[in-house]
Design an enzyme around this catalytic site. Structure first.
Site, PDB file in Angstrom:
ATOM      1  N   SER A 126      46.629  43.746  55.719  1.00  0.00           N
ATOM      2  CA  SER A 126      45.398  42.954  55.643  1.00  0.00           C
ATOM      3  C   SER A 126      45.458  41.668  56.473  1.00  0.00           C
ATOM      4  O   SER A 126      46.509  41.068  56.642  1.00  0.00           O
ATOM      5  CB  SER A 126      45.124  42.568  54.192  1.00  0.00           C
ATOM      6  N   GLU A 127      44.270  41.288  56.956  1.00  0.00           N
ATOM      7  CA  GLU A 127      44.092  40.005  57.652  1.00  0.00           C
ATOM      8  C   GLU A 127      42.769  39.424  57.188  1.00  0.00           C
ATOM      9  O   GLU A 127      41.993  40.108  56.513  1.00  0.00           O
ATOM     10  CB  GLU A 127      44.034  40.230  59.166  1.00  0.00           C
ATOM     11  N   GLY A 131      40.125  43.675  56.056  1.00  0.00           N
ATOM     12  CA  GLY A 131      40.461  44.026  54.673  1.00  0.00           C
ATOM     13  C   GLY A 131      40.221  45.518  54.492  1.00  0.00           C
ATOM     14  O   GLY A 131      41.046  46.341  54.892  1.00  0.00           O
ATOM     15  N   TRP A 156      47.688  38.120  52.276  1.00  0.00           N
ATOM     16  CA  TRP A 156      47.822  38.827  51.000  1.00  0.00           C
ATOM     17  C   TRP A 156      48.996  39.811  50.921  1.00  0.00           C
ATOM     18  O   TRP A 156      48.845  40.914  50.383  1.00  0.00           O
ATOM     19  CB  TRP A 156      46.543  39.618  50.705  1.00  0.00           C
ATOM     20  N   GLN A 279      33.787  51.844  11.815  1.00  0.00           N
ATOM     21  CA  GLN A 279      33.602  52.892  12.824  1.00  0.00           C
ATOM     22  C   GLN A 279      33.458  52.313  14.240  1.00  0.00           C
ATOM     23  O   GLN A 279      33.905  52.923  15.215  1.00  0.00           O
ATOM     24  CB  GLN A 279      32.368  53.735  12.466  1.00  0.00           C
ATOM     25  N   ILE A 337      38.222  43.719  20.429  1.00  0.00           N
ATOM     26  CA  ILE A 337      38.819  44.055  19.126  1.00  0.00           C
ATOM     27  C   ILE A 337      39.583  42.859  18.559  1.00  0.00           C
ATOM     28  O   ILE A 337      39.625  42.654  17.341  1.00  0.00           O
ATOM     29  CB  ILE A 337      39.711  45.324  19.267  1.00  0.00           C
ATOM     30  N   GLY A 339      38.643  39.845  18.929  1.00  0.00           N
ATOM     31  CA  GLY A 339      37.685  38.774  18.641  1.00  0.00           C
ATOM     32  C   GLY A 339      38.089  37.486  19.366  1.00  0.00           C
ATOM     33  O   GLY A 339      38.562  37.540  20.507  1.00  0.00           O
ATOM     34  N   GLU A 363      44.939  47.869  47.653  1.00  0.00           N
ATOM     35  CA  GLU A 363      45.227  49.234  48.141  1.00  0.00           C
ATOM     36  C   GLU A 363      43.952  50.079  48.209  1.00  0.00           C
ATOM     37  O   GLU A 363      43.950  51.272  47.902  1.00  0.00           O
ATOM     38  CB  GLU A 363      46.346  49.873  47.315  1.00  0.00           C
TER      39      GLU A 363
HETATM   40  C1  LIG Z   1      46.666  40.043  44.780  1.00  0.00           C
HETATM   41  C2  LIG Z   1      46.467  40.795  46.039  1.00  0.00           C
HETATM   42  C3  LIG Z   1      47.545  41.495  46.598  1.00  0.00           C
HETATM   43  C4  LIG Z   1      47.381  42.192  47.802  1.00  0.00           C
HETATM   44  N1  LIG Z   1      48.476  42.802  48.365  1.00  0.00           N
HETATM   45  C5  LIG Z   1      48.370  43.310  49.631  1.00  0.00           C
HETATM   46  C6  LIG Z   1      49.521  43.780  50.338  1.00  0.00           C
HETATM   47  O1  LIG Z   1      50.639  43.821  49.806  1.00  0.00           O
HETATM   48  N2  LIG Z   1      49.370  44.163  51.631  1.00  0.00           N
HETATM   49  C7  LIG Z   1      48.169  44.150  52.252  1.00  0.00           C
HETATM   50  O2  LIG Z   1      48.104  44.504  53.426  1.00  0.00           O
HETATM   51  N3  LIG Z   1      47.048  43.732  51.616  1.00  0.00           N
HETATM   52  C8  LIG Z   1      47.127  43.302  50.322  1.00  0.00           C
HETATM   53  N4  LIG Z   1      45.993  42.847  49.671  1.00  0.00           N
HETATM   54  C9  LIG Z   1      44.700  42.915  50.331  1.00  0.00           C
HETATM   55  C10 LIG Z   1      43.780  43.963  49.676  1.00  0.00           C
HETATM   56  O3  LIG Z   1      44.237  45.244  49.964  1.00  0.00           O
HETATM   57  C11 LIG Z   1      42.350  43.682  50.170  1.00  0.00           C
HETATM   58  O4  LIG Z   1      41.925  42.501  49.514  1.00  0.00           O
HETATM   59  C12 LIG Z   1      41.407  44.843  49.890  1.00  0.00           C
HETATM   60  O5  LIG Z   1      41.741  45.947  50.675  1.00  0.00           O
HETATM   61  C13 LIG Z   1      39.952  44.476  50.145  1.00  0.00           C
HETATM   62  O6  LIG Z   1      39.786  43.833  51.360  1.00  0.00           O
HETATM   63  P1  LIG Z   1      38.953  42.445  51.418  1.00  0.00           P
HETATM   64  O7  LIG Z   1      39.535  41.565  50.381  1.00  0.00           O
HETATM   65  O8  LIG Z   1      38.943  41.949  52.808  1.00  0.00           O
HETATM   66  O9  LIG Z   1      37.499  42.824  50.963  1.00  0.00           O
HETATM   67  P2  LIG Z   1      36.297  43.336  51.894  1.00  0.00           P
HETATM   68  O10 LIG Z   1      36.766  44.453  52.724  1.00  0.00           O
HETATM   69  O11 LIG Z   1      35.701  42.166  52.576  1.00  0.00           O
HETATM   70  O12 LIG Z   1      35.299  43.893  50.817  1.00  0.00           O
HETATM   71  C14 LIG Z   1      34.369  43.076  50.118  1.00  0.00           C
HETATM   72  C15 LIG Z   1      33.450  43.997  49.312  1.00  0.00           C
HETATM   73  O13 LIG Z   1      32.754  44.897  50.219  1.00  0.00           O
HETATM   74  C16 LIG Z   1      33.009  46.234  49.838  1.00  0.00           C
HETATM   75  N5  LIG Z   1      33.094  47.071  51.039  1.00  0.00           N
HETATM   76  C17 LIG Z   1      33.776  46.836  52.190  1.00  0.00           C
HETATM   77  N6  LIG Z   1      33.633  47.842  53.035  1.00  0.00           N
HETATM   78  C18 LIG Z   1      32.846  48.774  52.420  1.00  0.00           C
HETATM   79  C19 LIG Z   1      32.343  50.055  52.772  1.00  0.00           C
HETATM   80  N7  LIG Z   1      32.633  50.622  53.953  1.00  0.00           N
HETATM   81  N8  LIG Z   1      31.549  50.699  51.895  1.00  0.00           N
HETATM   82  C20 LIG Z   1      31.261  50.155  50.684  1.00  0.00           C
HETATM   83  N9  LIG Z   1      31.718  48.939  50.284  1.00  0.00           N
HETATM   84  C21 LIG Z   1      32.501  48.266  51.150  1.00  0.00           C
HETATM   85  C22 LIG Z   1      34.345  46.190  49.106  1.00  0.00           C
HETATM   86  O14 LIG Z   1      34.524  47.316  48.279  1.00  0.00           O
HETATM   87  C23 LIG Z   1      34.226  44.899  48.337  1.00  0.00           C
HETATM   88  O15 LIG Z   1      33.481  45.099  47.182  1.00  0.00           O
HETATM   89  C24 LIG Z   1      46.121  42.188  48.446  1.00  0.00           C
HETATM   90  C25 LIG Z   1      45.049  41.496  47.871  1.00  0.00           C
HETATM   91  C26 LIG Z   1      45.209  40.816  46.703  1.00  0.00           C
HETATM   92  C27 LIG Z   1      44.040  40.041  46.141  1.00  0.00           C
END
Ligand SMILES: Cc1cc2nc3c(=O)[nH]c(=O)nc-3n(C[C@H](O)[C@H](O)[C@H](O)COP(=O)(O)OP(=O)(O)OC[C@H]3O[C@@H](n4cnc5c(N)ncnc54)[C@H](O)[C@@H]3O)c2cc1C
Length: 380
Positions: A126-127, A131, A156, A279, A337, A339, A363
């Site tokens: 990621s960058e 993402g 990240w 229930q 549950i 509360g 992921e």
């Molecule tokens: C605690 C933590 C640990 C992490 N660990 C790692 C790691 O070890 N290595 C690594 O490389 N990364 C890591 N990540 C990064 C993580 O994998 C990304 O945050 C994730 O893949 C989402 O990318 P983004 O945050 O840029 O969200 P975005 O891609 O900007 O998405 C924002 C929203 O848009 C939606 N969206 C985006 N594209 C689409 C599409 N085509 N169709 C429908 N909806 C879409 C997404 O589902 C989301 O709801 C980590 C992140 C966190 C927070």
């Protein structure tokens, strides 16, 4: 579900369950709230072989199957979801691509120290602008003579602060987009490599999630993992396995939520009787268990398919999607549950709830899992 497991898997489960109960659980809440990486626990887990469960003994692994790994991550995460993902990111995201795509030389060079837990692994895809759109990576790797020069910054990285070895994705031919990225093995001691911002997070606070800065990082030719420009495929295959690790982490959170709910519901009295007699509470527990077992079965099936060398990409996405939703559902009901007590730090419910959320994001978000599943169903 015990009938679906072998004798060896049941033995491993009982061993890890005992370790998690006695060693991990007592300090899980404190470590999490104080952002403390559980290094001693990781050392002990490594001594038990948990940092290399599903890898051959010739590289220092425990020589077990993928299902055993899934079981161990669930048991650890049941006590502490942070510790679960430390093991999962190390094993699925760093060791796995080296094992799968590395040359014999790379495997001999890196795996023994990683599988023994001496060097923790991390995966950096990621960058800030890449993402879900992982192919949009702007970090570059340029070939200069017989060296690779890496520049850019990644975001990240789980285990970013502690990791000694990274599998890192960089662009080698930016104009080719996903067909122009490559995977590299980066030693954290390489000059020009540094850890940047350490994220402050909602949950899994005992893990480190960091920025990685690459400033003219010079790597030898044999740092390239797999073929040049084939890094996107390596990342996607790696994430298929990683999703089973996260599904297992989510299952651990879901089970913890259910077990704590049952215990509390039996103890807590209102209107002159235990709340488990209502229930409304019984149905919540029934719904939680159905979600947990459905997700467990999907994860079991996908792990079995991985073991057997079948294409399990869709099944891994289904397992991760359903297990993360089960974790969120169960953690939410667990607070309900409990509360008012569930909303306080005196009980674990609030930690489960905070930890559960990340399983729907990393992921591949739940939306991306649905994309993977629907694409595979709709393809001609
Ligand atoms: C605690 C933590 C640990 C992490 N660990 C790692 C790691 O070890 N290595 C690594 O490389 N990364 C890591 N990540 C990064 C993580 O994998 C990304 O945050 C994730 O893949 C989402 O990318 P983004 O945050 O840029 O969200 P975005 O891609 O900007 O998405 C924002 C929203 O848009 C939606 N969206 C985006 N594209 C689409 C599409 N085509 N169709 C429908 N909806 C879409 C997404 O589902 C989301 O709801 C980590 C992140 C966190 C927070």
């Amino acid at each position: 579900m015990d009938s679906l497991l072998t004798e060896d898997q049941l033995m491993l489960r009982d061993m890890v369950r005992k370790f998690a109960k006695e060693r991990i659980e007592p300090e899980a809440g404190d470590n999490e709230r104080n952002h403390r990486f559980p290094q001693e626990i990781i050392n002990e887990a490594a001594e038990m072989g948990l940092m290399g469960i599903a890898y051959p003994e010739e590289f220092g692994g425990a020589g077990m199957d993928y299902l055993s790994y899934m079981i161990a991550v669930e048991e650890v995460s049941r006590a502490c979801a942070s510790t679960g993902v430390i093991i999962s990111a190390h094993s699925s995201l760093a060791c796995d691509p080296i094992f799968r795509f590395g040359t014999e030389h790379q495997k001999q060079k890196y795996l023994p120290s990683m599988l023994s837990g001496e060097r923790i692994g991390a995966f950096s895809l990621s960058e800030s602008n890449a993402g879900s759109d992982a192919g949009a990576t702007q970090t570059t790797a340029k070939k200069v003579g017989d060296k690779w020069i890496l520049n850019g910054s990644k975001l990240w990285a789980t285990n970013g602060k502690q990791a000694g070895i990274f599998v890192l994705i960089a662009s080698t031919e930016p104009e080719l987009k996903t067909r122009g990225v490559s995977a590299f093995i980066v030693d954290a001691n390489t000059p020009g490599y540094s850890v940047g911002k350490v994220e402050r997070k909602l949950g899994i606070k005992a893990t480190s999630t960091t920025e990685i800065i690459l400033d003219n990082v010079e790597l030898s030719e044999d740092a390239l993992l797999g073929e040049v420009n084939k890094g996107f495929k390596i990342a996607m295959v790696t994430l298929d396995g990683g999703r089973l690790g996260i599904a297992s982490q989510a299952l651990g959170i879901a089970r913890a939520s259910i077990e704590d709910s049952i215990k509390y519901a039996k103890e807590r009295k209102q209107f002159g009787q235990s709340i488990s007699k209502f229930q409304a509470i019984q149905w919540m527990i029934a719904d939680m268990w159905c979600q947990y077992e459905s997700a467990w079965l999907l994860t079991w099936r996908a792990s079995k398919m991985k073991n057997e060398g079948l294409d399990y990409s869709r099944e891994a996405a289904m397992a991760k999607l359903m297990a993360s939703e089960a974790a969120m559902f169960c953690a939410n009901k667990c607070i309900q549950i409990h509360g008012g007590n569930g909303y306080t730090e005196d009980f674990n419910a609030e930690r489960y709830y905070r930890d559960a959320k990340i399983t729907e994001i990393y992921e591949g978000t739940s939306e991306i899992q649905r994309l993977v599943i629907s694409r595979s169903l709709l393809k001609d």
